[in-house]
Design an enzyme around this catalytic site. Structure first.
Site, PDB file in Angstrom:
ATOM      1  N   ALA A 243       0.826  -1.214   0.000  1.00 16.49           N
ATOM      2  CA  ALA A 243       0.000   0.000   0.000  1.00 16.49           C
ATOM      3  C   ALA A 243       0.861   1.266   0.000  1.00 16.49           C
ATOM      4  CB  ALA A 243      -0.930  -0.016   1.200  1.00 16.49           C
ATOM      5  N   HIS A 244       0.171   2.408  -0.074  1.00 17.89           N
ATOM      6  CA  HIS A 244       0.883   3.691  -0.202  1.00 17.89           C
ATOM      7  C   HIS A 244       1.750   3.997   1.016  1.00 17.89           C
ATOM      8  CE1 HIS A 244      -3.002   5.913   1.364  1.00 17.89           C
ATOM      9  NE2 HIS A 244      -2.527   5.065   2.235  1.00 17.89           N
ATOM     10  N   ASN A 245       2.916   4.589   0.719  1.00 16.18           N
ATOM     11  CA  ASN A 245       3.869   5.067   1.718  1.00 16.18           C
ATOM     12  C   ASN A 245       4.582   3.953   2.490  1.00 16.18           C
ATOM     13  OD1 ASN A 245       1.428   7.376   1.866  1.00 16.18           O
ATOM     14  ND2 ASN A 245       3.499   8.169   1.623  1.00 16.18           N
TER      15      ASN A 245
END
Length: 342
Positions: A243-245
């Protein structure tokens, strides 16, 4: 290749006919003339008696015992499995021998394309991309605007890399992988009756280091504000969700169907088995091993092995265990009452 050249390339010793020719790798059981095999586990050494391989990679500690009874050529290594991995690379090199740009590929005029690249039919490379020397891009792959791909990286068929993402040198990205799609970022407008979800624009990138391998149908989301980062030497299996980051440290290996929620940080030299779930905003330190189907809900700050799933059992026995687990709360209260009476 011939044995003495192979030994020189690997920096190891050999025993036997240095001019022996090797054309393929094989298991001890199925090897034939021209094959090279390996013995990594001593319990399989009895297979050497009928092994027909031209060369066997063997541990130095076993060599003196085995060479007396087996007329074979040997590569001598302190890590036979690692030596086998390197032999497989030498024998099955996928480096581009000539530049081959299909007339049925679309490459924007603003693309900087390196030397000796291979771009297959149906591939699309958008404007402002920088593609290093020796890169190969398979059929149907789409390389978005401003993407940078380092030298000798191999992008298989039907890969999508969204705009402005970066891929390092000597990477392999397998078919169906999606790099840089939007992360799952929404804010709930709870003041409205329906609780509408409002999209948060994902403006970060995915930055992938050198010597990374990404399996088929694995997805790595772009950062919401800062970048999603995959460190050097990371190996991701098929069908993984990053997922993001998320940040993954160098030389970490993750098996299939694992899902990592947003903004979690995974250290270097970790191994994460299949179908592990890692919730968001966690920190996992270096040198952690997580076993299959574990659910990680808290940060891990000490190296070692971690597990949380139940191993399979006969159905009746498993149901009894679950029933007893469901009784823990009432048992705890009864023990507390007894302690108070005492």
């Amino acid at each position: 290749m011939i044995l003495k050249d192979l030994a020189a390339d690997l920096g190891v010793e050999y025993w036997g006919d240095g001019d022996c020719e090797i054309t393929t790798v094989a298991t001890l059981k199925n090897a034939g003339v021209g094959s090279i095999s390996f013995l990594a586990n001593p319990k399989y050494k009895n297979q050497l008696e009928e092994c027909k391989a031209s060369v066997v990679i063997i541990h130095l500690d076993l060599f003196e015992e085995i060479k007396k009874d087996n007329q074979c050529n040997y590569l001598l290594s302190t890590n036979p499995y690692l030596a086998y991995a390197r032999v497989s690379q030498l024998l099955y090199s996928n480096k581009n021998s000539i530049e081959n740009i299909s007339s049925k590929a679309f490459i924007d005029s603003g693309v900087k394309l390196g030397n000796d690249c291979l771009v297959a039919a149906g591939a699309v490379i958008d404007k402002s991309c920088i593609i290093g020397d020796g890169v190969s891009i398979g059929s149907g792959s789409v390389i978005g605007e401003g993407v940078v791909i380092g030298s000798r990286s191999r992008i298989a068929a039907n890969v999508t890399i969204y705009k402005e993402c970066e891929v390092g040198e000597d990477c392999i990205i397998h078919s169906g992988a999606v790099i840089g799609a939007d992360g799952f970022g929404f804010a709930n407008d709870c003041q409205r009756g329906g609780g509408e979800w409002v999209k948060i624009e994902q403006v970060g990138r995915v930055v992938i280091g050198d010597n990374v391998e990404i399996g088929a149908n694995t997805t790595i989301d772009r950062g919401a504000i800062e970048d999603t980062v995959i460190g050097n030497g990371v190996k991701l299996d098929n069908q993984i969700q990053v997922a993001h980051n998320v940040r993954i440290g160098q030389n970490t290996a993750i098996a299939g169907c694992t899902a990592i929620a947003g903004s979690s940080i995974i250290g270097a030299n970790c191994t994460i088995a299949g179908m592990v779930g890692i919730t968001g905003h966690l920190n996992i330190c270096d040198n952690v091993h997580i076993t299959s189907k574990s659910l990680i809900t808290k940060s891990i700050d000490k190296p070692g092995a971690y597990s949380s799933s139940f191993a399979a059992d006969r159905d009746k026995s498993w149901k009894k265990k679950i029933a007893r687990i469901n009784m823990l709360e009432s048992l705890f209260k009864r023990v507390k009452e007894l302690e108070n009476k005492i």
